[in-house]
Design a protein around this motif. Structure first.
Motif, mmCIF file in Angstrom:
data_model
loop_
_atom_site.group_PDB
_atom_site.id
_atom_site.type_symbol
_atom_site.label_atom_id
_atom_site.label_comp_id
_atom_site.label_asym_id
_atom_site.label_seq_id
_atom_site.Cartn_x
_atom_site.Cartn_y
_atom_site.Cartn_z
ATOM 1 N N ASP A 102 1.139 -1.232 0.170
ATOM 2 C CA ASP A 102 -0.040 -0.258 0.077
ATOM 3 C C ASP A 102 0.871 1.426 0.092
ATOM 4 O OD1 ASP A 102 -2.129 -1.688 -0.148
ATOM 5 O OD2 ASP A 102 -2.569 -1.346 2.111
ATOM 6 N N ILE A 103 1.873 1.211 0.795
ATOM 7 C CA ILE A 103 3.003 2.247 0.697
ATOM 8 C C ILE A 103 3.506 2.611 -0.707
ATOM 9 C CG2 ILE A 103 5.205 3.045 1.268
ATOM 10 C CD1 ILE A 103 4.308 1.957 4.228
ATOM 11 N N LYS A 104 3.717 1.322 -1.421
ATOM 12 C CA LYS A 104 4.327 1.647 -2.701
ATOM 13 C C LYS A 104 3.447 2.179 -3.844
ATOM 14 C CE LYS A 104 7.795 -1.887 -2.115
ATOM 15 N NZ LYS A 104 8.291 -3.202 -2.262
ATOM 16 N N LYS A 105 2.072 1.902 -3.445
ATOM 17 C CA LYS A 105 0.745 2.455 -4.341
ATOM 18 C C LYS A 105 1.075 3.950 -4.250
ATOM 19 C CE LYS A 105 -1.923 -1.550 -4.165
ATOM 20 N NZ LYS A 105 -3.126 -2.142 -3.253
ATOM 21 N N GLU A 106 1.115 4.432 -2.847
ATOM 22 C CA GLU A 106 1.428 5.924 -2.603
ATOM 23 C C GLU A 106 2.359 6.381 -3.179
ATOM 24 O OE1 GLU A 106 -1.081 7.561 -1.201
ATOM 25 O OE2 GLU A 106 -2.012 6.003 -0.009
ATOM 26 N N LEU A 107 3.454 5.602 -3.655
ATOM 27 C CA LEU A 107 4.675 6.039 -4.318
ATOM 28 C C LEU A 107 4.687 5.988 -5.676
ATOM 29 C CD1 LEU A 107 7.070 5.043 -1.346
ATOM 30 C CD2 LEU A 107 6.606 7.336 -1.771
ATOM 31 N N LEU A 108 3.714 5.899 -6.384
ATOM 32 C CA LEU A 108 3.854 5.624 -7.731
ATOM 33 C C LEU A 108 4.531 6.653 -8.631
ATOM 34 C CD1 LEU A 108 0.183 4.196 -8.604
ATOM 35 C CD2 LEU A 108 2.354 3.170 -8.943
ATOM 36 N N VAL A 109 5.652 6.296 -9.259
ATOM 37 C CA VAL A 109 6.483 7.165 -9.909
ATOM 38 C C VAL A 109 6.687 6.799 -11.158
ATOM 39 C CG1 VAL A 109 7.553 8.656 -8.306
ATOM 40 C CG2 VAL A 109 8.181 6.365 -8.453
ATOM 41 N N SER A 110 6.960 7.571 -12.291
ATOM 42 C CA SER A 110 7.361 7.156 -13.601
ATOM 43 C C SER A 110 9.062 6.993 -13.674
ATOM 44 C CB SER A 110 6.887 8.288 -14.750
ATOM 45 O OG SER A 110 7.353 9.420 -14.290
ATOM 46 N N ALA A 111 9.603 7.652 -12.848
ATOM 47 C CA ALA A 111 11.137 7.587 -12.765
ATOM 48 C C ALA A 111 11.436 6.172 -12.215
ATOM 49 C CB ALA A 111 11.598 8.993 -12.073
ATOM 50 N N ALA A 112 12.411 5.602 -13.194
ATOM 51 C CA ALA A 112 12.826 4.370 -12.618
ATOM 52 C C ALA A 112 13.607 4.129 -11.348
ATOM 53 C CB ALA A 112 13.243 3.444 -13.989
ATOM 54 N N GLU A 113 14.529 5.228 -11.613
ATOM 55 C CA GLU A 113 15.506 5.388 -10.509
ATOM 56 C C GLU A 113 14.857 5.753 -9.137
ATOM 57 O OE1 GLU A 113 20.197 6.686 -10.122
ATOM 58 O OE2 GLU A 113 18.809 7.945 -10.988
ATOM 59 N N LEU A 114 14.025 6.770 -9.270
ATOM 60 C CA LEU A 114 13.323 7.217 -8.128
ATOM 61 C C LEU A 114 12.570 6.006 -7.300
ATOM 62 C CD1 LEU A 114 12.860 9.386 -5.957
ATOM 63 C CD2 LEU A 114 11.133 10.528 -7.538
ATOM 64 N N LYS A 115 11.820 5.087 -8.158
ATOM 65 C CA LYS A 115 11.052 4.050 -7.743
ATOM 66 C C LYS A 115 11.948 3.174 -7.234
ATOM 67 C CE LYS A 115 7.677 0.418 -9.495
ATOM 68 N NZ LYS A 115 8.200 -0.470 -8.383
ATOM 69 N N GLU A 116 13.283 2.731 -7.732
ATOM 70 C CA GLU A 116 14.140 1.767 -7.153
ATOM 71 C C GLU A 116 14.664 2.034 -5.751
ATOM 72 O OE1 GLU A 116 18.445 -0.296 -8.489
ATOM 73 O OE2 GLU A 116 17.402 1.221 -9.755
ATOM 74 N N MET A 117 14.813 3.598 -5.818
ATOM 75 C CA MET A 117 15.150 4.072 -4.370
ATOM 76 C C MET A 117 14.129 3.959 -3.280
ATOM 77 S SD MET A 117 17.134 7.544 -5.485
ATOM 78 C CE MET A 117 17.728 8.151 -4.299
ATOM 79 N N CYS A 118 12.996 4.095 -3.556
ATOM 80 C CA CYS A 118 11.693 4.129 -2.577
ATOM 81 C C CYS A 118 11.564 2.653 -2.354
ATOM 82 C CB CYS A 118 10.411 4.576 -3.247
ATOM 83 S SG CYS A 118 10.518 6.466 -3.543
ATOM 84 N N ASP A 119 11.687 1.912 -3.244
ATOM 85 C CA ASP A 119 11.462 0.442 -3.031
ATOM 86 C C ASP A 119 12.526 -0.292 -2.239
ATOM 87 O OD1 ASP A 119 9.233 0.474 -4.479
ATOM 88 O OD2 ASP A 119 9.959 -0.739 -6.219
ATOM 89 N N TYR A 120 13.595 0.385 -2.369
ATOM 90 C CA TYR A 120 14.827 -0.240 -1.349
ATOM 91 C C TYR A 120 14.705 -0.093 -0.060
ATOM 92 C CZ TYR A 120 19.773 -0.477 0.046
ATOM 93 O OH TYR A 120 21.005 -1.069 0.531
ATOM 94 N N TYR A 121 14.089 0.873 0.559
ATOM 95 C CA TYR A 121 13.636 0.964 2.112
ATOM 96 C C TYR A 121 12.433 0.267 2.316
ATOM 97 C CZ TYR A 121 17.555 3.583 3.966
ATOM 98 O OH TYR A 121 18.809 3.861 4.694
ATOM 99 N N PHE A 122 11.291 0.396 1.517
ATOM 100 C CA PHE A 122 10.145 -0.246 1.719
ATOM 101 C C PHE A 122 10.018 -1.863 1.110
ATOM 102 C CE2 PHE A 122 8.935 4.463 1.718
ATOM 103 C CZ PHE A 122 8.449 4.360 3.029
ATOM 104 N N ASP A 123 10.901 -2.448 1.883
ATOM 105 C CA ASP A 123 11.219 -3.796 1.232
ATOM 106 C C ASP A 123 10.437 -4.986 2.084
ATOM 107 O OD1 ASP A 123 12.453 -3.849 3.553
ATOM 108 O OD2 ASP A 123 14.494 -4.448 2.848
ATOM 109 N N GLY A 124 9.676 -4.254 3.163
ATOM 110 C CA GLY A 124 8.648 -5.176 3.874
ATOM 111 C C GLY A 124 9.490 -6.036 4.765
ATOM 112 N N LYS A 125 10.838 -5.511 5.240
ATOM 113 C CA LYS A 125 11.482 -6.391 6.000
ATOM 114 C C LYS A 125 11.563 -5.707 7.512
ATOM 115 C CE LYS A 125 14.447 -9.070 2.894
ATOM 116 N NZ LYS A 125 15.007 -8.873 1.787
ATOM 117 N N GLY A 126 11.311 -4.428 7.418
ATOM 118 C CA GLY A 126 10.980 -3.526 8.600
ATOM 119 C C GLY A 126 10.158 -4.312 9.508
ATOM 120 N N LYS A 127 10.455 -3.789 10.831
ATOM 121 C CA LYS A 127 9.502 -4.333 11.899
ATOM 122 C C LYS A 127 8.049 -3.760 12.045
ATOM 123 C CE LYS A 127 12.253 -3.842 15.377
ATOM 124 N NZ LYS A 127 13.492 -3.101 14.819
ATOM 125 N N ALA A 128 7.936 -2.641 11.152
ATOM 126 C CA ALA A 128 6.689 -1.997 11.003
ATOM 127 C C ALA A 128 6.339 -1.517 12.673
ATOM 128 C CB ALA A 128 5.691 -2.509 10.231
#
Length: 345
Positions: free
Chosen positions: A39-65
Motif C-alpha cells: 500500500d505504501i508503494k501504491k502511494e509512491l507511484l512514480v514514472s522515474a525508474a531510479e526514484l522508484k528503485e530508491m523508494c522500493d529499497y527501504y520499503f522492502d517489507g523487512k522492517g518491523k513496522a
C-alpha cells in the motif's frame, strides 16, 4: 533529578505480565498491517525508474513496522473504548501508513546529515545513489505522505500530523546544537528526543484516537502513551549504542559519539567524570575523545541510569493506557512497553 539510587521499585519485566492475558502486539496488529508495504508503494507511484528503485529499497517489507503497529493497536483500543467497535477504520489505517512514510523519509534525510553508510544491516541510499538523490528521495516520500494525509480530508488530523514534520526538523536543529549548563543539557537532550522520535508516535496515536472517539480525554491518553513510549524507545536505543554489537544493531556502535552526540549514558556519566564536559562541548572531535568517552561511560552508571529513566517513561505510558476500557489491544500496548525495555536491537 533523574538519579535513583534505590532500584527496588523497578518491577522485573517478566513479572508484570503474569497476571494479564498475554497479548503479542505483533500478532495482534498483523491483520491490520497486511499488505502495508504494498500500500505504501501504491502511494509512491512514480514514472522515474531510479526514484522508484530508491523508494522500493527501504520499503522492502523487512522492517518491523513498529510505528504502524502501535498506531493500529491504539486505533482498536480507542474504538473499543468508545463504542466497542472491533474494526479499524480505513482513515485510521491510512494514518499508520503515513506514519511509516514520514519515519522512513526522516531516516533517509538523517543518513545524509550523518553521512551514514549502513541502515538496517544494508547500505544507505546516500552510499548507493549519492547524497543529492537521497535528499530528493526523502523529499518525495514526504510529499507522497502529505498527499495521502490530505486525502483523509480531516483538517484536525492534517494539523496533528504536520506537527510531526515540524518537530522532526526542529529536533534535527536541536541535535546540531549543545548546551554548556549541565541541567539545560539534559532538558535539551530530552526535548530533542521527543521531537526526533517520540512526536511521530505521540501524534499518530492522537490522530487515530481523534478519528475513533470524540472524547478529548482519550486523545490525551493516546498522545501521552505515544510520547512516553517514544522517549523510552530512544533512550534504550541510546543505551544499545554502548551495549550492543554492530551486527546485532544493524549499525556501527559508538555511532552517536562519532557523530559528536552526547546521549543519556554520556550525560549521566559526565556527572561522575566531570572531565567529560570539555569533550562534550567540542563534540568528541579531538583524537582519542571517542575512545575515552566510551570508557568513561562503561565505568560509570550511565547505561544503568538511562535504562532506569526509560523504565520511568514506560511506567508512565502504562499508567496512561490503563485508563482505557480493557481490551486485548490495550494489553498488547501495555506489553509493548516491556518489549521496548527488553529489546536488544
Amino acid at each position: 533529578r533523574f538519579h535513583h539510587s534505590s532500584t527496588s521499585h523497578w518491577c522485573s519485566c517478566s513479572k508484570t505480565i503474569s497476571d494479564e492475558k498475554y497479548q503479542d502486539p505483533f500478532q495482534l496488529g498483523r491483520k491490520d498491517l497486511k499488505n502495508l508495504y504494498e500500500d505504501i508503494k501504491k502511494e509512491l507511484l512514480v514514472s522515474a525508474a531510479e526514484l522508484k528503485e530508491m523508494c522500493d529499497y527501504y520499503f522492502d517489507g523487512k522492517g518491523k513496522a513498529f510505528r504502524p503497529m502501535i498506531v493500529v493497536l491504539m486505533a482498536r483500543a480507542c474504538n473499543i473504548h468508545h463504542n466497542n467497535s472491533k474494526e479499524v477504520q480505513a482513515s485510521q489505517r491510512s494514518v499508520a501508513i503515513i506514519a511509516e512514510m514520514i519515519h522512513t523519509a526522516s531516516l533517509v534525510h538523517d543518513d545524509v546529515i550523518d553521512d551514514a553508510n549502513s541502515r538496517r544491516g544494508k547500505r544507505t541510499l546516500n552510499q548507493i545513489w549519492g547524497e543529492r538523490k537521497a535528499v530528493l528521495a526523502g523529499d518525495f516520500i514526504l510529499s507522497a505522505a502529505s498527499v495521502a494525509l490530505a486525502r483523509i480530508g480531516n483538517t484536525t488530523i492534517i494539523s496533528v500530523l504536520t506537527q510531526v514534520i515540524e518537530d522532526l526538523v526542529r529536533g534535527e536543529f536541536l541535535q546540531l546544537g549543545s548546551k554548556e549548563n549541565e541541567n539545560e543539557r539534559f532538558a535539551h537532550y530530552l526535548e530533542k528526543t521527543f521531537k526526533k522520535t517520540a512526536s511521530l508516535i505521540a501524534n499518530s496515536c492522537k490522530a487515530v484516537s481523534i478519528l475513533g472517539c470524540p472524547d478529548p480525554k482519550v486523545h490525551e491518553i493516546a498522545y501521552q502513551y505515544g510520547k512516553n513510549v517514544g522517549i523510552a524507545f530512544q533512550l534504550i536505543d541510546d543505551v544499545l549504542d554502548f551495549t550492543s554489537c554492530a551486527d546485532h544493531l544493524g549499525k556501527p556502535t559508538a555511532a552517536d559519539l562519532k557523530l559528536g552526540l552526547a546521549t543519556g549514558p554520556v550525560l549521566f556519566a559526565c556527572r561522575q567524570f566531570p572531565e567529560m564536559n570539555a569533550m562534550i562541548m567540542r563534540r568528541f572531535s579531538k583524537p582519542g575523545d571517542v575512545e575515552r568517552a566510551w570508557k568513561y561511560v562503561l565505568q560509570s552508571d550511565g547505561v544503568q541510569q538511562t535504562t532506569y529513566l526509560a523504565q520511568r517513561y514506560c511506567h508512565a505510558a502504562t499508567r496512561e493506557i490503563r485508563k482505557l476500557r480493557p481490551s486485548p489491544e490495550r494489553e498488547a500496548l501495555v506489553h509493548l512497553t516491556e518489549m521496548v525495555l527488553m529489546r536488544d536491537k
